[in-house]
Design a protein around this motif. Structure first.
Motif, short mmCIF file in Angstrom:
data_model
loop_
_atom_site.label_atom_id
_atom_site.label_comp_id
_atom_site.label_asym_id
_atom_site.label_seq_id
_atom_site.Cartn_x
_atom_site.Cartn_y
_atom_site.Cartn_z
N LYS A 99 0.82 -1.21 0.00
CA LYS A 99 0.00 0.00 0.00
C LYS A 99 0.86 1.28 0.00
CE LYS A 99 -1.33 1.25 4.68
NZ LYS A 99 -0.87 0.42 5.79
N LEU A 100 2.16 1.12 0.25
CA LEU A 100 3.05 2.29 0.22
C LEU A 100 3.81 2.40 -1.10
CD1 LEU A 100 4.45 2.19 3.86
CD2 LEU A 100 2.92 3.90 2.89
N ASP A 103 0.86 4.39 -6.22
CA ASP A 103 -0.55 4.67 -5.98
C ASP A 103 -1.38 3.56 -6.63
OD1 ASP A 103 -1.39 5.38 -8.81
OD2 ASP A 103 0.22 6.83 -8.51
N PRO A 104 -2.71 3.55 -6.42
CA PRO A 104 -3.50 2.39 -6.88
C PRO A 104 -3.37 2.09 -8.37
CG PRO A 104 -4.80 3.72 -5.36
CD PRO A 104 -3.53 4.48 -5.62
#
Lengths: 290, 162
Positions: A99-100, A103-104
């Motif tokens: 998640k770091l 970005d998605p």
């Protein structure tokens, strides 16, 4: 920005990809998620004559436990790692890491294999792989597989132990025994930034005694760094606050960050220390909760 | 350097085009398919203005080569409205003042499309985290978050207010 002209190949098997690597040698680059390679090509830091896209090779994307290992296929996307039920329930360190990463939308393309094969000490998976003592599976001519321990994999600035005619195909992690826990965090100025500093910790507790410890550091040295002295002092001991502080102090001394826009050398050393303390505690909490 | 023939579906329409391998997907979309709703912002995969859906997943089309879309399906902002009816996200951005200059809007909406497809009932934090790769320099994001919440409610069949 437009990349220099190149020829594009899209092999359907690993064997075909390897033979293209052998044919084109130094002029070829493997395209996986492409979110490190394509920006470098657009900026003309990378000017490959041949791009070999491995995305159409089936069977390189999976997350499974088998023969005592957690096995992750090289083409597994960061978003698949982020949302994997198996990783969420048993290996939360992967959620911390993925998640770091960028970005998605970038995570929909970026792959774990590419993140490692790129050989960049600023990437996030390498530190976690050091903590987990992963093994890298490289496939070469004749589908021959070679297993490379993570401590031998990173060899220099954007350089790895992969041979010119090998492809990273799998990451293997010995399944941690019960009572294990891991955690990762990096400081970043904004979403998508490289780490100011990052620390990955994997440990195992047996009645409070630390029976396994792995600690990896992100972007505070030329290579992804194992914090060896920090590990040695914790192994076989009951993890008291004093001991954890001492371990963190060692890591802050043993890394070699450079001053840049993300912070001074002194600040980064201080952050390595603080992050290490926090990640040991988070890993301990998870080990107990397991 | 040899050109490649590729086939892809864009907003439901099949296209067969011959491209240089170095042609970026965003340039194919804008200059070959003439779908100029997809914008080019930073050109370095930071800003998200060029976000489209590739087989239903949001991607930054400035950081893919067009050849990578061979055999795949892309959706751009032009593909959302159906039969003259705005998509709930488009309606949400309009009703909630989710844009000022509008440059980030197509990318912001395409990203939000995938977000709502995966998570029809997101929390505010999940929306903010979900659009973290899309930059807006006008709104301060609050109205964008409201627009996505409006769309989520509308898509669930609930009453909506701007």
């Amino acid at each position: 920005m437009i990349a220099q002209s190149f020829d594009y190949e899209s092999p359907g098997t690993i064997a075909e990809a390897i033979s293209l690597l052998q044919k084109y040698g130094d002029e070829a680059k493997i395209l996986s998620g492409g979110h490190s390679l394509i920006p470098m090509m657009k900026l003309r830091f990378a000017r490959p004559g041949y791009v070999i896209d491995i995305n159409n090779i089936p069977g390189l994307s999976y997350i499974k436990e088998e023969d005592g290992y957690l096995k992750i296929g090289a083409l597994t996307r960061e978003s698949e790692i982020e949302h994997s039920g198996l990783l969420k329930s048993k290996y939360p360190i992967f959620g911390d890491v993925s998640k770091l990463i960028a970005d998605p939308s970038v995570r929909n393309m970026g792959t774990i294999g590419g993140n490692l094969a790129h050989g960049d000490a600023a990437n996030d998976h390498p530190a976690a792989m050091l903590a987990l003592r992963a093994e890298i599976v490289a496939t070469g001519e004749g589908d021959q597989q070679r297993v490379i321990p993570i401590d031998e994999f990173f060899q220099g600035f954007f350089a790895t132990a992969l041979k010119p005619d090998e492809i990273l195909t799998e990451i293997r992690i010995p399944i941690p025994p019960e009572g294990s826990g891991g955690a990762y965090h990096k400081l970043e100025r904004k979403v998508g930034d490289y780490a100011t500093a990052g620390v990955a910790v994997q440990l195992m507790l047996d009645y409070g005694v630390c029976t396994y410890i792995g600690i990896g550091l992100t972007n505070v040295s030329a290579l992804p760094l194992r914090a060896s002295r920090s590990e040695e002092i914790l192994l076989g001991k009951t993890l008291t606050d004093d001991l954890i502080n001492e371990s963190a102090q060692y890591a802050s001394e043993d890394c070699s960050p450079s001053t840049d826009l993300r912070g001074s050398e002194e600040y980064k050393r201080a952050m390595v220390k603080e992050l290490l303390i926090r990640m040991v505690h988070r890993a301990m909490d998870r080990a107990v909760a397991e | 350097m040899s050109k490649k023939s590729i086939t892809l579906k864009a907003n439901g329409a099949e296209h067969n085009v011959i491209v240089e391998p170095r042609l970026l997907l965003v340039h194919l979309i804008r200059e070959v398919l003439n779908l100029t709703g997809t914008h080019i912002g930073c050109d370095t995969s930071n800003c998200g203005a060029c976000t489209i859906l590739l087989n239903g997943k949001s991607v930054k089309s400035c950081t893919l080569f067009a050849v990578q879309a061979n055999g795949k399906e892309i959706t751009t902002i032009e593909g959302l409205a159906q039969g003259g009816q705005l998509h709930p996200l488009q309606e949400g951005f309009k009703e909630c003042h989710g844009l000022q200059c509008g440059f980030c809007t197509p990318g912001m909406i395409m990203r939000s499309c995938e977000l709502l497809a995966n998570n029809p009932d997101p929390t505010e934090e999940e929306i903010r985290w979900g659009i973290s790769g899309n930059l807006c320099r006008c709104t301060g994001y609050n109205n964008i978050v409201k627009a996505v919440q409006y769309a989520a409610n509308k898509m669930k069949g609930e009453a909506v207010t701007a």
